[in-house]
Design a protein around this motif. Structure first.
Motif, PDB file in Angstrom:
ATOM      1  N   GLY A  42      -1.627   2.383  -4.184  1.00 51.73           N
ATOM      2  CA  GLY A  42      -1.050   2.082  -2.884  1.00 51.73           C
ATOM      3  C   GLY A  42       0.459   2.066  -2.942  1.00 51.73           C
ATOM      4  O   GLY A  42       1.140   2.566  -2.032  1.00 51.73           O
ATOM      5  N   PHE A  43       1.013   1.519  -4.030  1.00 56.31           N
ATOM      6  CA  PHE A  43       2.466   1.534  -4.179  1.00 56.31           C
ATOM      7  C   PHE A  43       2.972   2.961  -4.337  1.00 56.31           C
ATOM      8  O   PHE A  43       3.994   3.341  -3.752  1.00 56.31           O
ATOM      9  N   THR A  44       2.265   3.777  -5.137  1.00 60.86           N
ATOM     10  CA  THR A  44       2.696   5.168  -5.320  1.00 60.86           C
ATOM     11  C   THR A  44       2.733   5.902  -3.981  1.00 60.86           C
ATOM     12  O   THR A  44       3.687   6.617  -3.686  1.00 60.86           O
ATOM     13  N   LEU A  45       1.689   5.722  -3.165  1.00 63.68           N
ATOM     14  CA  LEU A  45       1.663   6.370  -1.854  1.00 63.68           C
ATOM     15  C   LEU A  45       2.781   5.853  -0.954  1.00 63.68           C
ATOM     16  O   LEU A  45       3.345   6.608  -0.150  1.00 63.68           O
ATOM     17  N   SER A  46       3.105   4.568  -1.093  1.00 63.78           N
ATOM     18  CA  SER A  46       4.138   4.007  -0.222  1.00 63.78           C
ATOM     19  C   SER A  46       5.517   4.578  -0.529  1.00 63.78           C
ATOM     20  O   SER A  46       6.433   4.461   0.286  1.00 63.78           O
ATOM     21  N   ILE A  47       5.669   5.214  -1.688  1.00 57.38           N
ATOM     22  CA  ILE A  47       6.926   5.885  -2.019  1.00 57.38           C
ATOM     23  C   ILE A  47       7.267   6.941  -0.966  1.00 57.38           C
ATOM     24  O   ILE A  47       8.428   7.222  -0.682  1.00 57.38           O
ATOM     25  N   ASN A  48       6.223   7.531  -0.358  1.00 59.70           N
ATOM     26  CA  ASN A  48       6.429   8.638   0.572  1.00 59.70           C
ATOM     27  C   ASN A  48       6.991   8.213   1.916  1.00 59.70           C
ATOM     28  O   ASN A  48       7.667   8.981   2.584  1.00 59.70           O
ATOM     29  N   VAL A 455      -9.466  -8.169  10.802  1.00 58.77           N
ATOM     30  CA  VAL A 455      -8.871  -9.394  10.284  1.00 58.77           C
ATOM     31  C   VAL A 455      -8.997  -9.353   8.773  1.00 58.77           C
ATOM     32  O   VAL A 455     -10.090  -9.111   8.240  1.00 58.77           O
ATOM     33  N   VAL A 456      -7.897  -9.572   8.090  1.00 59.54           N
ATOM     34  CA  VAL A 456      -7.881  -9.578   6.627  1.00 59.54           C
ATOM     35  C   VAL A 456      -7.766 -11.017   6.150  1.00 59.54           C
ATOM     36  O   VAL A 456      -6.820 -11.724   6.520  1.00 59.54           O
ATOM     37  N   LEU A 457      -8.730 -11.452   5.370  1.00 58.02           N
ATOM     38  CA  LEU A 457      -8.679 -12.773   4.749  1.00 58.02           C
ATOM     39  C   LEU A 457      -8.244 -12.583   3.304  1.00 58.02           C
ATOM     40  O   LEU A 457      -9.049 -12.278   2.428  1.00 58.02           O
ATOM     41  N   ALA A 458      -6.954 -12.717   3.075  1.00 58.13           N
ATOM     42  CA  ALA A 458      -6.384 -12.458   1.759  1.00 58.13           C
ATOM     43  C   ALA A 458      -6.096 -13.767   1.043  1.00 58.13           C
ATOM     44  O   ALA A 458      -6.067 -14.842   1.655  1.00 58.13           O
ATOM     45  N   TYR A 459      -5.888 -13.637  -0.252  1.00 58.61           N
ATOM     46  CA  TYR A 459      -5.628 -14.815  -1.068  1.00 58.61           C
ATOM     47  C   TYR A 459      -4.126 -15.015  -1.227  1.00 58.61           C
ATOM     48  O   TYR A 459      -3.359 -14.056  -1.296  1.00 58.61           O
ATOM     49  N   THR A 460      -3.696 -16.258  -1.289  1.00 56.13           N
ATOM     50  CA  THR A 460      -2.274 -16.573  -1.403  1.00 56.13           C
ATOM     51  C   THR A 460      -1.630 -15.815  -2.554  1.00 56.13           C
ATOM     52  O   THR A 460      -2.145 -15.789  -3.659  1.00 56.13           O
ATOM     53  N   GLY A 461      -0.482 -15.201  -2.290  1.00 54.42           N
ATOM     54  CA  GLY A 461       0.266 -14.521  -3.340  1.00 54.42           C
ATOM     55  C   GLY A 461      -0.299 -13.177  -3.737  1.00 54.42           C
ATOM     56  O   GLY A 461       0.058 -12.629  -4.760  1.00 54.42           O
ATOM     57  N   ALA A 462      -1.211 -12.643  -2.917  1.00 46.28           N
ATOM     58  CA  ALA A 462      -1.868 -11.386  -3.277  1.00 46.28           C
ATOM     59  C   ALA A 462      -1.087 -10.180  -2.790  1.00 46.28           C
ATOM     60  O   ALA A 462      -1.655  -9.193  -2.375  1.00 46.28           O
ATOM     61  N   GLY A 463       0.248 -10.258  -2.834  1.00 50.68           N
ATOM     62  CA  GLY A 463       1.084  -9.243  -2.216  1.00 50.68           C
ATOM     63  C   GLY A 463       0.742  -7.824  -2.594  1.00 50.68           C
ATOM     64  O   GLY A 463       0.448  -6.994  -1.746  1.00 50.68           O
ATOM     65  N   ARG A 464       0.762  -7.518  -3.893  1.00 53.22           N
ATOM     66  CA  ARG A 464       0.558  -6.129  -4.303  1.00 53.22           C
ATOM     67  C   ARG A 464      -0.889  -5.697  -4.086  1.00 53.22           C
ATOM     68  O   ARG A 464      -1.169  -4.513  -3.930  1.00 53.22           O
ATOM     69  N   GLU A 465      -1.823  -6.655  -4.063  1.00 59.98           N
ATOM     70  CA  GLU A 465      -3.221  -6.296  -3.842  1.00 59.98           C
ATOM     71  C   GLU A 465      -3.432  -5.697  -2.459  1.00 59.98           C
ATOM     72  O   GLU A 465      -4.353  -4.912  -2.238  1.00 59.98           O
ATOM     73  N   PHE A 470      -4.040  -1.109   2.391  1.00 58.15           N
ATOM     74  CA  PHE A 470      -3.360  -0.352   3.429  1.00 58.15           C
ATOM     75  C   PHE A 470      -3.809   1.104   3.524  1.00 58.15           C
ATOM     76  O   PHE A 470      -3.999   1.614   4.637  1.00 58.15           O
ATOM     77  N   PRO A 471      -3.976   1.833   2.410  1.00 59.94           N
ATOM     78  CA  PRO A 471      -4.492   3.205   2.563  1.00 59.94           C
ATOM     79  C   PRO A 471      -5.869   3.229   3.207  1.00 59.94           C
ATOM     80  O   PRO A 471      -6.176   4.137   3.989  1.00 59.94           O
ATOM     81  N   GLU A 472      -6.703   2.240   2.899  1.00 60.35           N
ATOM     82  CA  GLU A 472      -8.028   2.164   3.504  1.00 60.35           C
ATOM     83  C   GLU A 472      -7.912   1.992   5.015  1.00 60.35           C
ATOM     84  O   GLU A 472      -8.627   2.633   5.792  1.00 60.35           O
ATOM     85  N   LEU A 473      -6.994   1.134   5.459  1.00 63.98           N
ATOM     86  CA  LEU A 473      -6.816   0.928   6.893  1.00 63.98           C
ATOM     87  C   LEU A 473      -6.328   2.208   7.570  1.00 63.98           C
ATOM     88  O   LEU A 473      -6.726   2.514   8.700  1.00 63.98           O
ATOM     89  N   TYR A 474      -5.485   2.958   6.889  1.00 61.89           N
ATOM     90  CA  TYR A 474      -5.024   4.228   7.451  1.00 61.89           C
ATOM     91  C   TYR A 474      -6.189   5.212   7.567  1.00 61.89           C
ATOM     92  O   TYR A 474      -6.365   5.878   8.595  1.00 61.89           O
ATOM     93  N   LEU A 475      -6.999   5.306   6.497  1.00 64.93           N
ATOM     94  CA  LEU A 475      -8.103   6.260   6.497  1.00 64.93           C
ATOM     95  C   LEU A 475      -9.170   5.895   7.531  1.00 64.93           C
ATOM     96  O   LEU A 475      -9.938   6.755   7.955  1.00 64.93           O
ATOM     97  N   ARG A 476      -9.238   4.629   7.954  1.00 68.07           N
ATOM     98  CA  ARG A 476     -10.181   4.223   8.996  1.00 68.07           C
ATOM     99  C   ARG A 476      -9.769   4.759  10.364  1.00 68.07           C
ATOM    100  O   ARG A 476     -10.519   4.640  11.333  1.00 68.07           O
TER     101      ARG A 476
END
Length: 560
Positions: A42-48, A455-465, A470-476
């Motif tokens: 996801g980080f690699t793709l975000s380079i673009n 709705v995303v239920l994420a865990y505290t501090g899960a920034g890079r996760e 995000f690519p999954e949300l785009y592909l949806r």
């Protein structure tokens, strides 16, 4: 004699080309199953994109416009070949230098607006092909026969390690190419003596390695140290050991490499800070002080067995492998013909005290030990820089075995290729680390829930996760608003939890509306995804909570 050797080389080149085509075709077919992304991908793709990568806190506990993702992962028309932006983004990655990101952005710049894994996979396939050419040239250098030189490409090309690296949108296939090229140049200097061209290329490849991956820097330092030691020992045994001409070439070659590494530090000054001062740097230091456990060692050994020997399913598969080895040995022993003996007599002798072999053994063992003690995770990718060396060691073992049994060595690459290819058929389905297939759900489920609020239920501090999300949300092809919630915080505030899901249900069509929920699954010690989805169902007044599929770090549910 020369005509016969030239003919043998032409045949071997044809076999190599067919082998690489076969392997690349197999990799392409397998990579069609790629249906998800690791957070690092996801980080690699975000380079673009033209949006800077932000920490998780920037998205937490608020609605996010889904159109944001249209510009997050795709190269915009006006952002093609925009390397200043790539460098600025790469500086946010505290674990890797920017060379791969430059290559990645270059390829995707030819496809503006596209979010897909395929341009990155094709880039990695190019690196794979070049690595195979380097390994074949290494085989020529080590075995001095074009057919035996096919052994390293066979072992490497049919390994799951190579396939994992091709399917992973990160710099590890490039790191293996650089490692193979560096070994080739170092061994040419060791075998043929000092040459200006090889020395300059060695420095250039060392610079590229330093700009690719930090563990690769250490591996290249090990290879250089082994080369320098071998040359010094050779001079010490020489009758000209007191003459400066005996020592100077090795000193010049080593100095050129050191200058290249120093040059990389100047070209990308944050390298040293990244190695010593970042979060991953601190993890590395802590792991080094604490050492490794038996479980960690077993995890690394399993990574090597899975990626290089295709042993990935425990004892039953190992038993099958042993049975195949017995069959292969019986087959090869049956080839001990008089013709084979005469053929063997024309091959160079393979000695266990060969300096190149000792160099491979020493550098691989030391690298493995250091990674075992310092890597923050026990995963295959940290070991990948030494995978070409492991392929060479396996080739040495098979060539030595064939020579001792006086087997027609021309049959050895064929036998090993068949053995690994057959054994890989099972391994491709259960040892692929970076495909993330949706187990039959995939595009149908994405499109079936595309109109639903998320709705995303994420865990505290899960920034890079979140970068795997995000690519999954785009592909949806999501067109509805997105709410990213800090679930442990939300769990302590039932009223806010109820408000989030009530508002999501209203946006989804009122009482008959449906909502898609992504629940973090990586931190199951803190909360269970199924329980979190059930809590969301109850808070929002939904009737059912249905599990749909999983992506890296997240389980996907539908509330209705």
């Amino acid at each position: 004699m020369q005509q016969r050797q030239a003919e043998a080389r032409r045949i071997a080149v044809g076999v190599l080309a067919f082998l690489i085509f076969l392997q690349a075709a197999a990799f392409t077919i397998v990579c069609r199953e790629k249906d998800g992304f690791h957070e690092d991908e996801g980080f690699t793709l975000s380079i673009n994109g033209d949006e800077a990568w932000a920490e998780f806190s920037n998205y937490t506990n608020r609605w996010v416009d889904p159109l944001y993702f249209d510009t997050y992962f795709a190269v915009p028309e006006e952002g093609r070949f925009h390397y200043d932006g790539v460098l600025a983004e790469a500086l946010l990655d505290p674990t890797n230098p920017p060379l791969y990101y430059f290559a990645f952005h270059t390829v995707y710049s030819f496809f503006p607006g596209l979010v897909s894994a395929w341009p990155g996979i094709l880039l990695n396939l190019l690196f794979f092909v070049l690595a195979q050419v380097c390994l074949w040239n290494l085989g020529l250098l080590l075995f001095r026969h074009p057919m035996l030189a096919l052994l390293p490409p066979v072992f490497f090309g049919f390994s799951l390690g190579a396939l994992n690296a091709v399917s992973f949108l990160r710099m590890y296939m490039l790191a293996m190419l650089i490692a193979a090229a560096f070994l080739l140049l170092a061994f040419r200097l060791l075998r043929l003596g000092f040459r200006v061209r090889e020395t300059v290329l060695l420095a250039a490849v060392g610079f590229l390695g330093a700009m690719t991956h930090y563990y690769l820097i250490f591996y290249l330092i090990l290879v250089t140290a082994a080369y320098f030691t071998s040359m010094i020992l050779r001079c010490a045994r020489s009758v000209n050991r007191l003459h400066w001409g005996c020592w100077l070439p090795s000193i010049i070659s080593a100095a050129a490499f050191v200058a290249a590494i120093v040059g990389a530090f100047f070209a990308h000054p944050v390298i040293w800070a990244h190695i010593t001062s970042t979060a991953d740097g601190l993890k590395t230091a802590a792991a080094s002080r604490a050492g490794g456990s038996g479980g960690q060692f077993a995890a690394f050994m399993q990574a090597v067995a899975s990626d290089e020997l295709n042993i990935s399913a425990g004892l039953p598969k190992i038993i099958v492998l042993l049975g195949l080895l017995v069959f292969a040995i019986a087959l090869l022993v049956g080839m001990r013909t008089e013709r084979g003996k005469k053929y063997q007599s024309r091959l160079p002798k393979i000695a266990l005290r060969e300096p190149v072999l000792l160099t491979l053994l020493a550098t691989t063992a030391v690298y493995f030990a250091v990674v075992f003690r310092t890597a923050p995770y026990q995963v295959d990718r940290f070991l990948m820089p030494c995978f070409p060396a492991i392929a060479l060691l396996l080739s040495f073992a098979m060539a030595f075995f064939a020579q001792k049994l006086r087997i027609d060595a021309r049959a050895v690459p064929t036998a090993i290729a068949l053995l690994l290819a057959v054994f890989s058929l099972g391994g491709y389905t259960d040892a692929m680390h970076y495909l993330y297939p949706q187990k039959g759900a995939g595009e149908a489920l994405r499109l079936g829930t595309a109109s639903e609020p998320v709705v995303v239920l994420a865990y505290t501090g899960a920034g890079r996760e979140c970068l795997s999300l995000f690519p999954e949300l785009y592909l949806r092809k999501q067109g509805s608003p997105l709410y990213i919630a800090d679930y442990p915080e939300l769990e302590q505030n039932p009223e806010e939890l109820a408000w989030v899901f009530e508002s999501a249900r209203e946006q989804g069509g009122g009482d008959s509306g449906r909502v898609t929920v992504f629940v973090a699954s990586m931190h199951q010690g803190q909360f269970q995804p199924e329980a979190a989805a059930e809590a969301a169902r109850s808070a929002g007044g939904f009737g059912t909570s249905k599990y749909l599929y999983s992506i890296p770090n997240y389980d996907v549910y539908e509330l209705s």
